[in-house]
Design a protein around this motif. Structure first.
Motif, PDB file in Angstrom:
ATOM      1  N   LYS A  23      35.154  37.968  63.864  1.00 54.56           N
ATOM      2  CA  LYS A  23      35.257  37.815  62.407  1.00 54.56           C
ATOM      3  C   LYS A  23      36.432  38.569  61.801  1.00 54.56           C
ATOM      4  O   LYS A  23      36.950  38.173  60.759  1.00 54.56           O
ATOM      5  N   MET A  24      36.896  39.647  62.430  1.00 55.72           N
ATOM      6  CA  MET A  24      38.006  40.394  61.851  1.00 55.72           C
ATOM      7  C   MET A  24      39.277  39.551  61.745  1.00 55.72           C
ATOM      8  O   MET A  24      40.105  39.769  60.857  1.00 55.72           O
ATOM      9  N   LEU A  25      39.407  38.592  62.640  1.00 55.84           N
ATOM     10  CA  LEU A  25      40.591  37.731  62.633  1.00 55.84           C
ATOM     11  C   LEU A  25      40.295  36.348  62.047  1.00 55.84           C
ATOM     12  O   LEU A  25      41.162  35.458  62.104  1.00 55.84           O
ATOM     13  N   ALA A  26      39.120  36.178  61.481  1.00 46.45           N
ATOM     14  CA  ALA A  26      38.768  34.891  60.884  1.00 46.45           C
ATOM     15  C   ALA A  26      39.726  34.552  59.752  1.00 46.45           C
ATOM     16  O   ALA A  26      40.067  35.404  58.933  1.00 46.45           O
ATOM     17  N   ASP A  27      40.149  33.308  59.704  1.00 47.26           N
ATOM     18  CA  ASP A  27      41.111  32.866  58.693  1.00 47.26           C
ATOM     19  C   ASP A  27      40.434  32.707  57.337  1.00 47.26           C
ATOM     20  O   ASP A  27      39.398  32.062  57.209  1.00 47.26           O
ATOM     21  N   ILE A  28      41.037  33.326  56.332  1.00 47.44           N
ATOM     22  CA  ILE A  28      40.590  33.156  54.945  1.00 47.44           C
ATOM     23  C   ILE A  28      41.824  32.833  54.120  1.00 47.44           C
ATOM     24  O   ILE A  28      42.666  33.696  53.871  1.00 47.44           O
ATOM     25  N   GLY A  29      41.952  31.577  53.747  1.00 46.43           N
ATOM     26  CA  GLY A  29      43.111  31.164  52.958  1.00 46.43           C
ATOM     27  C   GLY A  29      44.427  31.363  53.653  1.00 46.43           C
ATOM     28  O   GLY A  29      45.438  31.695  53.011  1.00 46.43           O
ATOM     29  N   VAL A  31      45.132  33.686  55.960  1.00 44.03           N
ATOM     30  CA  VAL A  31      45.381  35.089  56.321  1.00 44.03           C
ATOM     31  C   VAL A  31      44.161  35.628  57.062  1.00 44.03           C
ATOM     32  O   VAL A  31      43.023  35.370  56.652  1.00 44.03           O
ATOM     33  N   PRO A  32      44.343  36.409  58.148  1.00 47.13           N
ATOM     34  CA  PRO A  32      43.184  37.018  58.819  1.00 47.13           C
ATOM     35  C   PRO A  32      42.404  37.917  57.861  1.00 47.13           C
ATOM     36  O   PRO A  32      42.990  38.593  57.015  1.00 47.13           O
ATOM     37  N   MET A  33      41.090  37.927  58.009  1.00 43.91           N
ATOM     38  CA  MET A  33      40.242  38.704  57.113  1.00 43.91           C
ATOM     39  C   MET A  33      40.660  40.170  57.058  1.00 43.91           C
ATOM     40  O   MET A  33      40.718  40.770  55.980  1.00 43.91           O
ATOM     41  N   ILE A  34      40.961  40.774  58.207  1.00 47.96           N
ATOM     42  CA  ILE A  34      41.309  42.186  58.223  1.00 47.96           C
ATOM     43  C   ILE A  34      42.573  42.456  57.408  1.00 47.96           C
ATOM     44  O   ILE A  34      42.705  43.512  56.769  1.00 47.96           O
ATOM     45  N   VAL A  35      43.492  41.499  57.364  1.00 53.70           N
ATOM     46  CA  VAL A  35      44.704  41.668  56.570  1.00 53.70           C
ATOM     47  C   VAL A  35      44.382  41.580  55.083  1.00 53.70           C
ATOM     48  O   VAL A  35      44.960  42.315  54.261  1.00 53.70           O
ATOM     49  N   ARG A  36      43.458  40.711  54.705  1.00 53.77           N
ATOM     50  CA  ARG A  36      43.037  40.643  53.299  1.00 53.77           C
ATOM     51  C   ARG A  36      42.420  41.971  52.856  1.00 53.77           C
ATOM     52  O   ARG A  36      42.640  42.433  51.742  1.00 53.77           O
ATOM     53  N   VAL A  37      41.653  42.586  53.742  1.00 51.62           N
ATOM     54  CA  VAL A  37      41.070  43.894  53.414  1.00 51.62           C
ATOM     55  C   VAL A  37      42.185  44.917  53.209  1.00 51.62           C
ATOM     56  O   VAL A  37      42.159  45.703  52.249  1.00 51.62           O
ATOM     57  N   ILE A  58      43.657  42.558  67.038  1.00 49.49           N
ATOM     58  CA  ILE A  58      43.545  43.026  65.658  1.00 49.49           C
ATOM     59  C   ILE A  58      44.757  43.873  65.303  1.00 49.49           C
ATOM     60  O   ILE A  58      45.362  43.711  64.234  1.00 49.49           O
ATOM     61  N   ARG A  59      45.130  44.778  66.210  1.00 47.47           N
ATOM     62  CA  ARG A  59      46.322  45.618  65.977  1.00 47.47           C
ATOM     63  C   ARG A  59      47.558  44.761  65.718  1.00 47.47           C
ATOM     64  O   ARG A  59      48.297  44.997  64.756  1.00 47.47           O
ATOM     65  N   ASP A  60      47.746  43.755  66.559  1.00 51.84           N
ATOM     66  CA  ASP A  60      48.941  42.928  66.434  1.00 51.84           C
ATOM     67  C   ASP A  60      48.939  42.107  65.150  1.00 51.84           C
ATOM     68  O   ASP A  60      49.987  41.947  64.506  1.00 51.84           O
ATOM     69  N   ALA A  61      47.782  41.593  64.752  1.00 50.53           N
ATOM     70  CA  ALA A  61      47.694  40.809  63.519  1.00 50.53           C
ATOM     71  C   ALA A  61      48.004  41.667  62.300  1.00 50.53           C
ATOM     72  O   ALA A  61      48.721  41.243  61.388  1.00 50.53           O
ATOM     73  N   ARG A  63      49.816  44.479  62.216  1.00 51.73           N
ATOM     74  CA  ARG A  63      51.232  44.870  62.218  1.00 51.73           C
ATOM     75  C   ARG A  63      52.138  43.693  61.860  1.00 51.73           C
ATOM     76  O   ARG A  63      53.184  43.879  61.229  1.00 51.73           O
ATOM     77  N   ALA A  64      51.736  42.487  62.241  1.00 49.58           N
ATOM     78  CA  ALA A  64      52.537  41.305  61.913  1.00 49.58           C
ATOM     79  C   ALA A  64      52.611  41.063  60.410  1.00 49.58           C
ATOM     80  O   ALA A  64      53.547  40.416  59.930  1.00 49.58           O
ATOM     81  N   HIS A  65      51.639  41.610  59.676  1.00 53.37           N
ATOM     82  CA  HIS A  65      51.626  41.459  58.214  1.00 53.37           C
ATOM     83  C   HIS A  65      52.085  42.732  57.505  1.00 53.37           C
ATOM     84  O   HIS A  65      51.873  42.891  56.303  1.00 53.37           O
ATOM     85  N   GLY A  66      52.704  43.644  58.257  1.00 53.73           N
ATOM     86  CA  GLY A  66      53.349  44.797  57.643  1.00 53.73           C
ATOM     87  C   GLY A  66      52.481  46.007  57.416  1.00 53.73           C
ATOM     88  O   GLY A  66      52.893  46.940  56.704  1.00 53.73           O
ATOM     89  N   PHE A  67      51.294  46.057  58.055  1.00 52.29           N
ATOM     90  CA  PHE A  67      50.413  47.210  57.881  1.00 52.29           C
ATOM     91  C   PHE A  67      50.363  48.042  59.153  1.00 52.29           C
ATOM     92  O   PHE A  67      50.622  47.554  60.257  1.00 52.29           O
ATOM     93  N   ASP A  68      50.009  49.310  58.994  1.00 53.55           N
ATOM     94  CA  ASP A  68      49.945  50.246  60.105  1.00 53.55           C
ATOM     95  C   ASP A  68      48.598  50.120  60.804  1.00 53.55           C
ATOM     96  O   ASP A  68      47.572  49.873  60.165  1.00 53.55           O
ATOM     97  N   SER A  69      48.606  50.285  62.116  1.00 56.87           N
ATOM     98  CA  SER A  69      47.380  50.195  62.900  1.00 56.87           C
ATOM     99  C   SER A  69      47.383  51.235  63.999  1.00 56.87           C
ATOM    100  O   SER A  69      48.449  51.590  64.520  1.00 56.87           O
ATOM    101  N   LEU A  70      46.195  51.714  64.337  1.00 53.82           N
ATOM    102  CA  LEU A  70      46.041  52.744  65.358  1.00 53.82           C
ATOM    103  C   LEU A  70      44.973  52.302  66.350  1.00 53.82           C
ATOM    104  O   LEU A  70      43.874  51.908  65.943  1.00 53.82           O
TER     105      LEU A  70
END
Length: 258
Positions: A23-29, A31-37, A58-61, A63-70
Motif C-alpha cells: 500500500k505504501m506504493l499504491a498509486d493515488i492520482g 503519485v505513490p501514496m507515501i509521496v503524497r504523505v 519505497i526508498r527509491d520512490a 527519492r525519485a520525487h525529491g524527498f529524503d529517505s533512510l
C-alpha cells in the motif's frame, strides 16, 4: 497555520502490510501514496522531512520525487522504535521535536501536523503531544476501532481506551447505546509529536499491562509516567488507508479535488 515550531517530520514506512500489501506504493492520482504523505508533511512547515523505511522500493520512490529517505532495520516491533533509530542516524538533539506521520495518511492536514508540533513546543512538561476531536454520535463512541481519550484540566491525557469513555452512567443505565448530550468524549487521532530524548528512551521501556490489554502503544508512555499533551481540533481528520476499500475512497476524493 499556527506559529511555527522547529520540528522534523519522520514518516515510518514498512513494506509489510497484511490487510493491503504494497500500500505504501499504491498509486493515488499518479503519485505513490507515501509521496503524497511526504508532500503533506512538507506543507506543514517541517524543517526536514524524512521517510524511514525497511524497503528499497519505497526508498527509491521517495527519492525519485525529491524527498529524503533512510533505510532502517526490518525487525522493529513498532513505528516508534523505527523513529528512534532514525533520530540516532540523524544525530538529533534530545530537545528537538519530531512528528511521526503515518505513511498511510495521504490526506493528513498539514495544519494539524503543525498544531501538534506547536503544542509540544509550548508544553515543556510533556514528552509527547497528540490530537483528538469531539465525538457526537453513539456509533463513534461505542466503536472499539475508534480510540477514545480523556484529559485532565491541564490538557494532559489521563487514559486512552477502545471502550466508551467517559462513561455516562445515568444516560446508559437502561442499557441502550446512546450519546448523552454534552458528554466530553474525544476520539484520538493517531498523530504524535515527540521530544527526541523520549524517543531514545522508549525502546528501553517494558511493555505495560494496560498496553497489552488495549493494544494501544501510547499507554506505555502513561504507565511509565510520561505526560501526553492533547491538542483538540474541532473536526475529524481525513480518512487514512487500511483496506482496498479505503484506497478506492481516497482515490475518488483526490480525483474530485483535481
Amino acid at each position: 497555520m499556527p506559529d511555527q515550531a522547529d520540528f522534523t517530520a519522520i514518516i515510518p514506512a514498512r513494506a509489510a502490510s497484511t490487510r493491503l500489501p504494497g500500500k505504501m506504493l499504491a498509486d493515488i492520482g499518479g503519485v505513490p501514496m507515501i509521496v503524497r504523505v511526504a508532500r503533506q508533511a512538507e506543507a506543514s512547515g517541517a524543517s526536514r522531512i524524512l521517510v524511514a523505511t525497511d524497503d528499497a522500493a519505497i526508498r527509491d520512490a521517495v527519492r525519485a520525487h525529491g524527498f529524503d529517505s533512510l533505510m532502517t532495520r526490518a525487525d522493529h516491533p513498532t513505528g516508534t522504535d523505527r523513529l528512534a533509530e532514525a533520530c540516532d542516524a540523524l544525530e538529533l538533539d534530545d530537545t528537538h521535536i519530531v512528528v511521526n506521520i503515518q505513511g498511510d495518511e495521504p490526506l493528513i492536514d498539514p495544519a494539524l501536523v503543525a498544531h501538534v508540533a506547536q503544542t509540544l513546543d509550548r508544553h515543556s512538561a510533556a514528552a509527547i503531544a497528540t490530537a483528538a476531536h469531539p465525538i457526537d454520535t453513539p456509533e463513534e463512541l461505542f466503536n472499539p476501532n475508534f480510540v477514545k481519550v480523556v484529559c485532565g484540566a491541564d490538557g494532559h491525557a489521563l487514559y486512552f481506551s477502545r471502550a466508551p469513555i467517559p462513561w455516562a452512567r445515568d444516560a446508559l443505565a437502561g442499557g441502550e447505546r446512546v450519546f448523552a448530550p454534552g458528554l466530553p468524549a474525544l476520539r484520538h487521532i493517531g498523530l504524535y509529536a515527540y521530544r527526541v530524548g523520549f524517543l531514545r528512551r522508549f525502546p528501553t521501556l517494558p511493555q505495560g499491562r494496560l498496553e497489552r490489554w488495549e493494544s494501544l502503544e501510547q499507554l506505555r508512555a502513561l504507565e511509565h509516567g510520561y505526560a501526553i499533551q492533547v491538542h483538540v481540533t474541532p473536526q475529524a481528520p481525513a480518512p487514512g488507508v487500511d483496506t482496498a476499500a479505503d484506497l478506492e475512497f481516497v482515490r475518488r476524493l483526490v480525483a474530485a479535488q483535481s
